[in-house]
Design an enzyme around this catalytic site. Structure first.
Site, PDB file in Angstrom:
ATOM      1  N   HIS A  13     -54.118 119.464 -29.593  1.00 23.09           N
ATOM      2  CA  HIS A  13     -52.874 119.196 -28.510  1.00 23.09           C
ATOM      3  C   HIS A  13     -53.080 120.490 -27.566  1.00 23.09           C
ATOM      4  O   HIS A  13     -53.511 121.370 -27.792  1.00 23.09           O
ATOM      5  CB  HIS A  13     -51.630 119.292 -29.424  1.00 23.09           C
ATOM      6  CG  HIS A  13     -51.544 118.158 -30.219  1.00 23.09           C
ATOM      7  ND1 HIS A  13     -50.018 117.629 -30.624  1.00 23.09           N
ATOM      8  CD2 HIS A  13     -52.265 117.178 -30.671  1.00 23.09           C
ATOM      9  CE1 HIS A  13     -50.097 116.799 -31.334  1.00 23.09           C
ATOM     10  NE2 HIS A  13     -51.449 116.327 -31.382  1.00 23.09           N
ATOM     11  N   GLU A  16     -50.715 122.617 -26.737  1.00 21.23           N
ATOM     12  CA  GLU A  16     -50.242 123.836 -27.263  1.00 21.23           C
ATOM     13  C   GLU A  16     -51.194 124.503 -27.873  1.00 21.23           C
ATOM     14  O   GLU A  16     -51.296 125.864 -27.789  1.00 21.23           O
ATOM     15  CB  GLU A  16     -48.954 123.680 -27.913  1.00 21.23           C
ATOM     16  CG  GLU A  16     -47.880 122.906 -27.225  1.00 21.23           C
ATOM     17  CD  GLU A  16     -47.909 121.455 -27.334  1.00 21.23           C
ATOM     18  OE1 GLU A  16     -46.431 120.990 -27.477  1.00 21.23           O
ATOM     19  OE2 GLU A  16     -48.796 120.842 -27.367  1.00 21.23           O
ATOM     20  N   CYS A  68     -47.348 121.492 -33.496  1.00 19.68           N
ATOM     21  CA  CYS A  68     -47.452 122.639 -32.474  1.00 19.68           C
ATOM     22  C   CYS A  68     -46.202 123.550 -32.767  1.00 19.68           C
ATOM     23  O   CYS A  68     -46.409 124.841 -32.326  1.00 19.68           O
ATOM     24  CB  CYS A  68     -47.327 121.959 -31.257  1.00 19.68           C
ATOM     25  SG  CYS A  68     -48.866 121.091 -30.765  1.00 19.68           S
TER      26      CYS A  68
END
Length: 156
Positions: free
Chosen positions: A51, A53, A84
């Site tokens: 992801h 992040e 995250c």
């Protein structure tokens, strides 16, 4: 100030979209400077951990030379998910700024507030809705194009 940094996160989201990924981007700021960038790469890597992040947190930790990102701010175009949010807490990022809410998966405001959970040793303050329309429309348009492409393939 938040809007200017969010625009950089949106540039990361555009990088994701350019490679066929969901357009989500993130940056990490330390002492007023961008020290890390990330964008979604799940489809490209076939790795659920990539992801935006997580990518930015990894890069920031390398740059700072520590897993503790205590003097940093994370900017992300979509409200963080549970994974995250956990990484944000574990890396001790004290402030998170996000663009669009994620009513189906957001764990900062929408479904729950993991970043403010008092049972954790570390919490983060949150500023939501920064350039929300722009961040949201980027995602809406991406998924609209995806649905149209699937429909065209099904019709052929």
């Amino acid at each position: 100030m938040h809007e200017e940094f969010m625009k950089h996160a949106m540039e990361e989201a555009k990088k994701a979209e350019a490679i066929g990924e969901v357009p989500i981007g993130a940056i990490i700021v330390h002492d007023g400077k961008i020290i890390a960038r990330g964008h979604n790469r799940r489809e490209t890597t076939q790795n659920p951990l990539t992801h935006a992040e997580i990518m930015a947190i990894g890069e920031a930790s390398e740059k700072i030379g520590s897993w503790r990102l205590e003097d940093c701010t994370l900017y992300v175009t979509l409200e963080p998910c549970v994974m995250c949010s956990g990484a944000i807490v574990m890396s001790r990022i004290p402030h998170v700024v996000y663009g669009a809410e994620d009513p189906k998966g957001g764990t900062v405001d929408s479904l729950m507030n993991l970043l403010g959970e008092p049972r954790f040793n570390h919490r983060a303050t949150v500023t939501g809705g920064v350039l929300e329309k722009e961040c949201s429309s980027m995602l809406t348009l991406f998924f609209k194009k995806l649905r149209e492409a699937r429909k065209r393939r099904a019709d052929n």
